[in-house]
Design a protein around this motif. Sequence first.
Motif, PDB file in Angstrom:
ATOM      1  N   TYR A  26     -10.078  -8.197  64.609  1.00 37.89           N
ATOM      2  CA  TYR A  26      -9.421  -9.337  65.251  1.00 37.89           C
ATOM      3  C   TYR A  26      -9.521  -9.230  66.770  1.00 37.89           C
ATOM      4  CZ  TYR A  26      -5.757 -12.594  66.684  1.00 37.89           C
ATOM      5  OH  TYR A  26      -5.056 -13.609  67.284  1.00 37.89           O
ATOM      6  N   TYR A  27      -9.288  -7.984  67.274  1.00 39.24           N
ATOM      7  CA  TYR A  27      -9.373  -7.763  68.726  1.00 39.24           C
ATOM      8  C   TYR A  27     -10.785  -8.036  69.226  1.00 39.24           C
ATOM      9  CZ  TYR A  27      -9.487  -5.300  73.197  1.00 39.24           C
ATOM     10  OH  TYR A  27      -9.670  -4.972  74.511  1.00 39.24           O
ATOM     11  N   TYR A  28     -11.782  -7.555  68.460  1.00 42.52           N
ATOM     12  CA  TYR A  28     -13.166  -7.736  68.884  1.00 42.52           C
ATOM     13  C   TYR A  28     -13.555  -9.212  68.885  1.00 42.52           C
ATOM     14  CZ  TYR A  28     -18.260  -7.625  68.837  1.00 42.52           C
ATOM     15  OH  TYR A  28     -19.570  -7.857  69.120  1.00 42.52           O
ATOM     16  N   LEU A  29     -13.169  -9.933  67.830  1.00 47.08           N
ATOM     17  CA  LEU A  29     -13.537 -11.340  67.722  1.00 47.08           C
ATOM     18  C   LEU A  29     -12.864 -12.196  68.789  1.00 47.08           C
ATOM     19  CD1 LEU A  29     -13.462 -11.764  63.837  1.00 47.08           C
ATOM     20  CD2 LEU A  29     -15.483 -11.712  65.299  1.00 47.08           C
ATOM     21  N   ASN A  30     -11.712 -11.737  69.287  1.00 50.67           N
ATOM     22  CA  ASN A  30     -10.989 -12.514  70.293  1.00 50.67           C
ATOM     23  C   ASN A  30     -11.133 -11.938  71.697  1.00 50.67           C
ATOM     24  OD1 ASN A  30      -9.121 -14.694  68.879  1.00 50.67           O
ATOM     25  ND2 ASN A  30      -9.187 -12.903  67.549  1.00 50.67           N
ATOM     26  N   SER A  31     -12.008 -10.937  71.853  1.00 53.04           N
ATOM     27  CA  SER A  31     -12.241 -10.357  73.172  1.00 53.04           C
ATOM     28  C   SER A  31     -13.337 -11.133  73.873  1.00 53.04           C
ATOM     29  CB  SER A  31     -12.630  -8.880  73.044  1.00 53.04           C
ATOM     30  OG  SER A  31     -13.857  -8.753  72.342  1.00 53.04           O
ATOM     31  N   GLY A  32     -13.644 -10.688  75.087  1.00 48.97           N
ATOM     32  CA  GLY A  32     -14.695 -11.351  75.844  1.00 48.97           C
ATOM     33  C   GLY A  32     -14.146 -12.477  76.692  1.00 48.97           C
ATOM     34  N   PRO A  33     -15.004 -13.188  77.378  1.00 49.08           N
ATOM     35  CA  PRO A  33     -14.563 -14.223  78.313  1.00 49.08           C
ATOM     36  C   PRO A  33     -14.006 -15.443  77.598  1.00 49.08           C
ATOM     37  CG  PRO A  33     -16.944 -14.257  78.102  1.00 49.08           C
ATOM     38  CD  PRO A  33     -16.461 -13.062  77.328  1.00 49.08           C
ATOM     39  N   THR A  34     -13.031 -16.065  78.238  1.00 49.85           N
ATOM     40  CA  THR A  34     -12.480 -17.318  77.734  1.00 49.85           C
ATOM     41  C   THR A  34     -12.951 -18.445  78.641  1.00 49.85           C
ATOM     42  OG1 THR A  34     -10.473 -16.982  79.046  1.00 49.85           O
ATOM     43  CG2 THR A  34     -10.443 -16.198  76.766  1.00 49.85           C
ATOM     44  N   TYR A  35     -13.342 -19.546  78.036  1.00 48.45           N
ATOM     45  CA  TYR A  35     -13.851 -20.666  78.800  1.00 48.45           C
ATOM     46  C   TYR A  35     -12.920 -21.856  78.630  1.00 48.45           C
ATOM     47  CZ  TYR A  35     -18.165 -17.941  78.894  1.00 48.45           C
ATOM     48  OH  TYR A  35     -19.086 -16.949  79.076  1.00 48.45           O
ATOM     49  N   PRO A  36     -12.842 -22.727  79.645  1.00 50.02           N
ATOM     50  CA  PRO A  36     -12.010 -23.924  79.517  1.00 50.02           C
ATOM     51  C   PRO A  36     -12.477 -24.762  78.331  1.00 50.02           C
ATOM     52  CG  PRO A  36     -12.764 -23.638  81.778  1.00 50.02           C
ATOM     53  CD  PRO A  36     -13.510 -22.651  80.942  1.00 50.02           C
ATOM     54  N   PRO A  37     -11.550 -25.296  77.554  1.00 50.55           N
ATOM     55  CA  PRO A  37     -11.950 -26.108  76.395  1.00 50.55           C
ATOM     56  C   PRO A  37     -12.624 -27.403  76.828  1.00 50.55           C
ATOM     57  CG  PRO A  37      -9.575 -26.260  76.768  1.00 50.55           C
ATOM     58  CD  PRO A  37     -10.086 -25.212  77.698  1.00 50.55           C
ATOM     59  N   ALA A 187      -9.338  -1.879  81.837  1.00 52.69           N
ATOM     60  CA  ALA A 187      -9.209  -3.338  81.861  1.00 52.69           C
ATOM     61  C   ALA A 187      -8.366  -3.840  80.705  1.00 52.69           C
ATOM     62  CB  ALA A 187     -10.591  -3.989  81.831  1.00 52.69           C
ATOM     63  N   GLY A 188      -8.364  -3.110  79.586  1.00 56.25           N
ATOM     64  CA  GLY A 188      -7.546  -3.491  78.433  1.00 56.25           C
ATOM     65  C   GLY A 188      -7.897  -4.861  77.916  1.00 56.25           C
ATOM     66  N   LYS A 189      -6.881  -5.666  77.668  1.00 56.96           N
ATOM     67  CA  LYS A 189      -7.099  -7.004  77.126  1.00 56.96           C
ATOM     68  C   LYS A 189      -7.754  -7.933  78.138  1.00 56.96           C
ATOM     69  CE  LYS A 189      -2.478  -8.722  78.372  1.00 56.96           C
ATOM     70  NZ  LYS A 189      -1.226  -9.312  77.855  1.00 56.96           N
ATOM     71  N   GLU A 190      -7.789  -7.513  79.400  1.00 62.85           N
ATOM     72  CA  GLU A 190      -8.423  -8.328  80.429  1.00 62.85           C
ATOM     73  C   GLU A 190      -9.894  -7.977  80.625  1.00 62.85           C
ATOM     74  OE1 GLU A 190      -4.523  -9.177  83.233  1.00 62.85           O
ATOM     75  OE2 GLU A 190      -5.772  -7.428  83.648  1.00 62.85           O
ATOM     76  N   ASN A 191     -10.423  -7.136  79.749  1.00 68.15           N
ATOM     77  CA  ASN A 191     -11.830  -6.766  79.842  1.00 68.15           C
ATOM     78  C   ASN A 191     -12.729  -7.964  79.533  1.00 68.15           C
ATOM     79  OD1 ASN A 191     -13.909  -4.914  80.295  1.00 68.15           O
ATOM     80  ND2 ASN A 191     -14.126  -4.474  78.121  1.00 68.15           N
ATOM     81  N   MET A 192     -13.884  -8.024  80.168  1.00 66.58           N
ATOM     82  CA  MET A 192     -14.812  -9.122  79.927  1.00 66.58           C
ATOM     83  C   MET A 192     -15.573  -8.890  78.632  1.00 66.58           C
ATOM     84  SD  MET A 192     -16.378  -9.627  83.718  1.00 66.58           S
ATOM     85  CE  MET A 192     -15.465 -10.433  85.005  1.00 66.58           C
ATOM     86  N   GLU A 193     -16.445  -7.916  78.664  1.00 64.45           N
ATOM     87  CA  GLU A 193     -17.210  -7.497  77.497  1.00 64.45           C
ATOM     88  C   GLU A 193     -17.305  -5.980  77.539  1.00 64.45           C
ATOM     89  OE1 GLU A 193     -18.357  -9.020  74.960  1.00 64.45           O
ATOM     90  OE2 GLU A 193     -18.591 -11.133  75.450  1.00 64.45           O
ATOM     91  N   SER A 194     -17.463  -5.350  76.387  1.00 69.10           N
ATOM     92  CA  SER A 194     -17.557  -3.899  76.334  1.00 69.10           C
ATOM     93  C   SER A 194     -18.915  -3.441  76.857  1.00 69.10           C
ATOM     94  CB  SER A 194     -17.357  -3.393  74.906  1.00 69.10           C
ATOM     95  OG  SER A 194     -16.052  -3.671  74.461  1.00 69.10           O
ATOM     96  N   SER A 195     -18.909  -2.350  77.602  1.00 63.86           N
ATOM     97  CA  SER A 195     -20.160  -1.759  78.060  1.00 63.86           C
ATOM     98  C   SER A 195     -20.916  -1.198  76.865  1.00 63.86           C
ATOM     99  CB  SER A 195     -19.875  -0.657  79.078  1.00 63.86           C
ATOM    100  OG  SER A 195     -19.028   0.329  78.521  1.00 63.86           O
ATOM    101  N   TYR A 196     -22.220  -1.048  77.009  1.00 62.47           N
ATOM    102  CA  TYR A 196     -23.014  -0.552  75.889  1.00 62.47           C
ATOM    103  C   TYR A 196     -24.238   0.187  76.395  1.00 62.47           C
ATOM    104  CZ  TYR A 196     -25.692  -4.845  76.777  1.00 62.47           C
ATOM    105  OH  TYR A 196     -26.426  -5.853  77.358  1.00 62.47           O
ATOM    106  N   LEU A 197     -24.768   1.045  75.536  1.00 62.27           N
ATOM    107  CA  LEU A 197     -25.932   1.856  75.853  1.00 62.27           C
ATOM    108  C   LEU A 197     -27.190   1.159  75.348  1.00 62.27           C
ATOM    109  CD1 LEU A 197     -26.863   4.666  76.963  1.00 62.27           C
ATOM    110  CD2 LEU A 197     -26.669   5.507  74.605  1.00 62.27           C
TER     111      LEU A 197
END
Length: 763
Positions: A26-37, A187-197
């Motif tokens: 649920y956290y992953y699916l609702n993470s990332g940037p939010t855009y104006p509707p 950043a917690g819940k305010e993170n944009m996207e998770s870093s990755y290798l």
Amino acid sequence: MLRKLVSRRTLAAVGGATALSAAGGYYYLNSGPTYPPSTKETRRPPPPWTPPSRQQMLDALKASGTNPAEEEFDLLIVGGGATGAGVAVDAASRGLKVALVERDDFSSGTSSKSTKLVHGGVRYLQKAVMELDYEQYKLVREALHERKIFLQTAPYLSAMLPIMLPIYKYWQVPYYWVGCKMYDILAGKENMESSYLMSKGKALEAFPMLKQEGLVGALVYYDGQHNDSRMNMALIMTAVQQGAVVANHVEVTSLDKEGAGGKIQGARVRDALTGQEWNIRAKGVVNATGPFSDALLTMDNPNHTPIVQPSSGTHITLPNYYSPRTMGLLDPATSDGRVIFFLPWQGNTIAGTTDTPAEVTATPLPQEEEIRWILEEVRRYLSPDIKVRRGDVLSAWSGLRPLVRNPNAASTEGLVRNHMIHVSDSGLLTIAGGKWTTYRAMAEETVDKAIEVFGLGDRVKRGCVTEQLRLVGSDGWSRNMFIGLVQRYGLETEVAKHLSENYGDRAWTVCSLAQPTGKAWPLHGVRLSPSYPFIEAEVRYAARHEYAQTAVDVIARRCRLSFLNAQAALDALPRVVEILTEELHWAPARAKAEFAAAQDFLASMGLPPGAAPRPLSSEPRTVVECFESALGMKTRSRGAPGTSGAQEIVYSRAQFAAGEVEALHGAFEKRVPAERRAGGEDKLAVGEVFELVKNLPGFQEIRQKDYDYVLEEAGFKGRKDVDFDEFVEICAELREVLSAPAPTGKEKTQRLRIPVEKSGGGV
């Protein structure tokens, strides 16, 4: 066995794991940037809003001095950069009566010359961990929080940007991975996207320009990016919308005090455009002049000890083929220990920054030594088949960082990026230091202090609302708004996207000023430059709705043409001056003076000496021009003979006029030894080339140092001899070097390693 499988302990473990997995999903699916509707309302223009004219603003400022009993301001803010504009928005939105004056133009200083990043500071985190520095840790936490607010309050001007850290040693993989993951966790819940290798192959797929030799892989983390001066204008216009009175090109000449040595009760100001002077009355004065803070503090107290030590940072703009459009790059350890960013921005690529002690000046000049250093670093981490040329530098600029002085520091390395609030004995409140990302938090803290110091508690109508207050242009904007602009006005898609991403819902007003093109397509939107999406309507909008008063205001801050391509800005300058003459009713003498002043300004943006505007056609006519236009490259002008301009994105032989290549060939053939010609080897020793070039017309000023630099840049270092084509290439590179200002020894000795505290560059 079955009994063990269905035991309470097993069921509890399975249930707990399932719940944990569901929560993580649920956290992953609702993470990332939010855009104006997106709604149907964003298809149409928002309700019209026309801000008060500059003359109305000046009248309001004058009224406070002639009728202070009724018209006195609560706060007079001096400085129209990021900090001053942020303070104006915060104070006005709380219900205070606010005035803001700026000596030059809004965002004319440091705030328009940043690295364009909205960053938490991944390098700050490294220092916090390695040195157990709690202050740096707090700075990262604050910046990450402010980064999220920044992207939400002005969504059309800012966006997240993936930034790659290339890895060339295996031991660095866990080191950087842990650091980036800590950045995500903070950043917690305010993170944009998770870093990755990324694997080596994936890294080269995403960034094909990257040097492949020794590459192990790459880490990608996310930070924000924005258009700094457009963001500054959005803050100014939001302050106006909230009731603030603002005026650019108005300079404070003295501070008004109650008797000798009394408290400050306002200031005397002068309109730089007309020379008129008057008094402004205010209960409190806020000094938000960035690197120029000490000037106002000295005006308040001649015995003042400076609190700001300026440091200049140079950036360069390169063509768009130097980097992918959606991926930046950070080199965390350059050849001399500094940090360099390599970022896509507004269709081009910017690289920087440097760190050099500097004098406080209104227009700091980019030093040639710094430009060459940046190019050397770019060449070091790009693929060897990419030729990094001095002639590819489309513009270069230097900005002064507002660094707070540490009295115990011997150099700029002892300075920090944290802001500082200072109140003098006479009541002058100074906010100095900081960076773009944390402008809002700095403004909130400054207004809180002003309310306390100046006794404005009974004047405040509400608390701080800037965490939720969306800036002008945001309410009616969506990422698909540009489609409505195309459908309604018949704009090119590139132009419509540009307007949407730089003006938000105010793009509808810009388009309403657009003139018909007279073509089958596009129907509206005459470009200022054929290779960039800026249109003439933006000039009219800047004059009518954004207080643009000079040609430089337009080409530098309202649109960013001078930052993207100095020669293109010079080419567009005659038309810009013509439009402003119509809008602002300039006399011919004023128009001529504006043109000259803008030319001088472009010299500070890396424009070569002697460059002149070239007549341009908006339509590519030849196959080559169509090809260049499709690649986003500047099409060559079809100007009148004798019109000179800065060389940009041209290949070796394109630098020479008709007959010059033949003359070079004749000189080359005469110098080639007879025995080599007899053997079919028309080659000349590298050592002899320098002597040959020195005797050619126009190359007499070439130095051995310049020649060695060109050999390395062209990839001929270590070669014994060159053929004619390579000789022409060397001559072309030397001509580029001659067109640039010569570096001085003083510049090189002052070049310093940039410390972690300033690794973000710019502001």
